[in-house]
Design an enzyme around this catalytic site. Structure first.
Site, PDB file in Angstrom:
ATOM      1  N   HIS A 145      -6.902  -3.846   0.430  1.00 29.38           N
ATOM      2  CA  HIS A 145      -7.121  -2.450   0.034  1.00 29.38           C
ATOM      3  C   HIS A 145      -6.363  -1.461   0.914  1.00 29.38           C
ATOM      4  CE1 HIS A 145     -10.423  -2.459   3.158  1.00 29.38           C
ATOM      5  NE2 HIS A 145      -9.991  -1.230   3.314  1.00 29.38           N
ATOM      6  N   ASP A 201      -9.798  -9.737  -0.381  1.00 28.84           N
ATOM      7  CA  ASP A 201      -9.362  -8.494   0.267  1.00 28.84           C
ATOM      8  C   ASP A 201      -8.453  -8.762   1.466  1.00 28.84           C
ATOM      9  OD1 ASP A 201      -9.124  -5.760   0.636  1.00 28.84           O
ATOM     10  OD2 ASP A 201     -10.920  -5.606   1.880  1.00 28.84           O
ATOM     11  N   SER A 210     -10.090  -1.039   9.027  1.00 32.74           N
ATOM     12  CA  SER A 210      -9.894  -2.096   8.036  1.00 32.74           C
ATOM     13  C   SER A 210      -8.614  -2.877   8.307  1.00 32.74           C
ATOM     14  CB  SER A 210      -9.817  -1.492   6.632  1.00 32.74           C
ATOM     15  OG  SER A 210     -11.050  -0.952   6.250  1.00 32.74           O
TER      16      SER A 210
END
Length: 395
Positions: free
Chosen positions: A117, A147, A225
């Protein structure tokens, strides 16, 4: 009254356009050709002093010294990833958009692991190292289901600091861990905590269920992230992926992808540029109380198999789809009924398509799986060879 409202609304919109430029901008069309015409000042990289400062140990406990040393050594292997895009507005202007995340280097070729993402919408990717130097990067492969993404940049002969994996299967609740990354764009940050729980399942916004995630109270915020979660020896035990919070910031529930799963995905991407998973060649619907009643099925959880692909491994294993001559109306569709109900795969109960995908996440085409089926009110276990997913067969 209605006319006056519309007139006032139109005037206000025109004023916003005149005063605010792109205040009412609408992204009509991606325009990567405009990337060189817009400016992203925060991707220039600000050179910093790369000399290591003195290590002061006086008055520090052993665990503090270890944490300080861990940050000094490992932060050089963590990168900031900037995802750049350009759009052409309906007024013909170039409109820039950007997002940032983290990643870490795994080899001297400039290979970087991050989250899918972080890079999925980027038309251009820029990797910034600890010293402020930055490089264009390209996606080698990406896996939306877990992911993860793998990038590569050209280090131009410089020696890189690489991070090595630990063993996430040996993680224990209460074990100390450290998250490195760039939360809110603040490069080189370290947060500390413990493993709060293991084997957490979470359904992502894209509909996939990610199983076996590591929960930690080490603060994970936007920008973290894709960064590494390290153990006290400085080895990567997970990749920070998301936080659960009613607020914009961390409240102590962060989730990370265990590194053993990461290694499996990264290896496939490096070998072939994509991830290949096993599949069962069936079509079906998740049971609901209403559907179970309509089809006279004695369970309310499972996948009602409506079709089995002809000539597939599923057909060879004897799976049965619905009878085309017996159809019922369900919503806007007429579905064939009377087929098997898939209850579990390798002992994992299945109640939705998302759970079906998750149960096969770690499999490969050619693997064998044991399916628990319900047929005519009787349960049975059937072994089936997994196929490749339909979307992968044309690649």
């Amino acid at each position: 009254m209605r006319f006056r409202f519309r007139l006032v609304h139109a005037v206000l919109m025109l004023l916003l356009v005149a005063l605010g430029g792109c205040a009412t901008v609408e992204r009509v069309q991606p325009a990567p050709e405009l990337l060189d015409q817009v400016e992203f000042p925060f991707t220039r990289g600000v050179p910093v002093d790369t000399q290591r400062p003195p290590l002061y140990t006086e008055g520090l406990r052993d665990e503090e010294i270890n944490t300080v040393q861990l940050h000094r050594d490992r932060i050089r292997g963590v990168v900031n990833i900037t995802s750049l895009s350009a759009y052409r507005t309906r007024f013909g202007r170039a409109f820039p958009d950007a997002g940032t995340g983290s990643g870490f280097i795994i080899d001297q070729r400039g290979t970087v692991v991050t989250n899918h993402h972080v890079v999925q919408r980027g038309q251009r990717l820029v990797v910034t190292l600890y010293d402020g130097s930055h490089y264009r990067a390209a996606v080698i492969g990406s896996d939306p289901e877990l992911d993860l993404a793998v990038l590569r940049f050209d280090p131009q002969g410089r020696e890189l600091t690489t991070l090595t994996p630990g063993d996430s299967d040996r993680l224990q609740v209460g074990q100390h861990v450290f998250a490195l990354g760039n939360p809110f764009g603040l490069e080189g940050s370290l947060t500390a905590g413990v493993v709060s729980a293991l084997n957490r399942p979470v359904q992502t916004a894209s509909g996939f269920i990610m199983r076996d995630l590591v929960q930690t109270d080490a603060a994970i915020n936007p920008g973290n992230s894709g960064g590494p979660l390290l153990n006290t020896r400085g080895k990567v035990v997970a990749v920070n992926s998301m936080m659960i919070s009613p607020l914009p910031g961390s409240v102590g529930i962060g989730l990370a992808i265990p590194v053993n799963a990461v290694d499996r995905i990264v290896s496939q991407i490096l070998q072939g540029g994509r991830v290949s998973r096993g599949w069962i060649d069936i079509q079906g619907l998740a049971l609901t109380p209403r559907l179970a009643a309509a089809t006279n099925v004695p369970v309310q959880r499972g996948i009602l198999i409506t079709r089995v692909a002809s000539g597939s491994h599923a057909a060879d294993a004897g799976l049965q789809g619905g009878d085309e001559q017996r159809r019922i109306r369900y919503g806007a569709h007429r579905i064939p009924v009377g087929g098997d109900v898939l209850l579990a795969i390798n002992g994992q109960r299945i109640g939705s398509v998302a759970e079906l995908l998750a149960s096969l996440e770690s499999t490969r085409p050619g693997d064998r799986a044991t399916l628990t089926l319900l047929r005519d009110g009787e349960r049975s276990d059937v072994a089936v060879t997994l196929s490749a997913r339909q979307s992968e067969r044309s690649q």
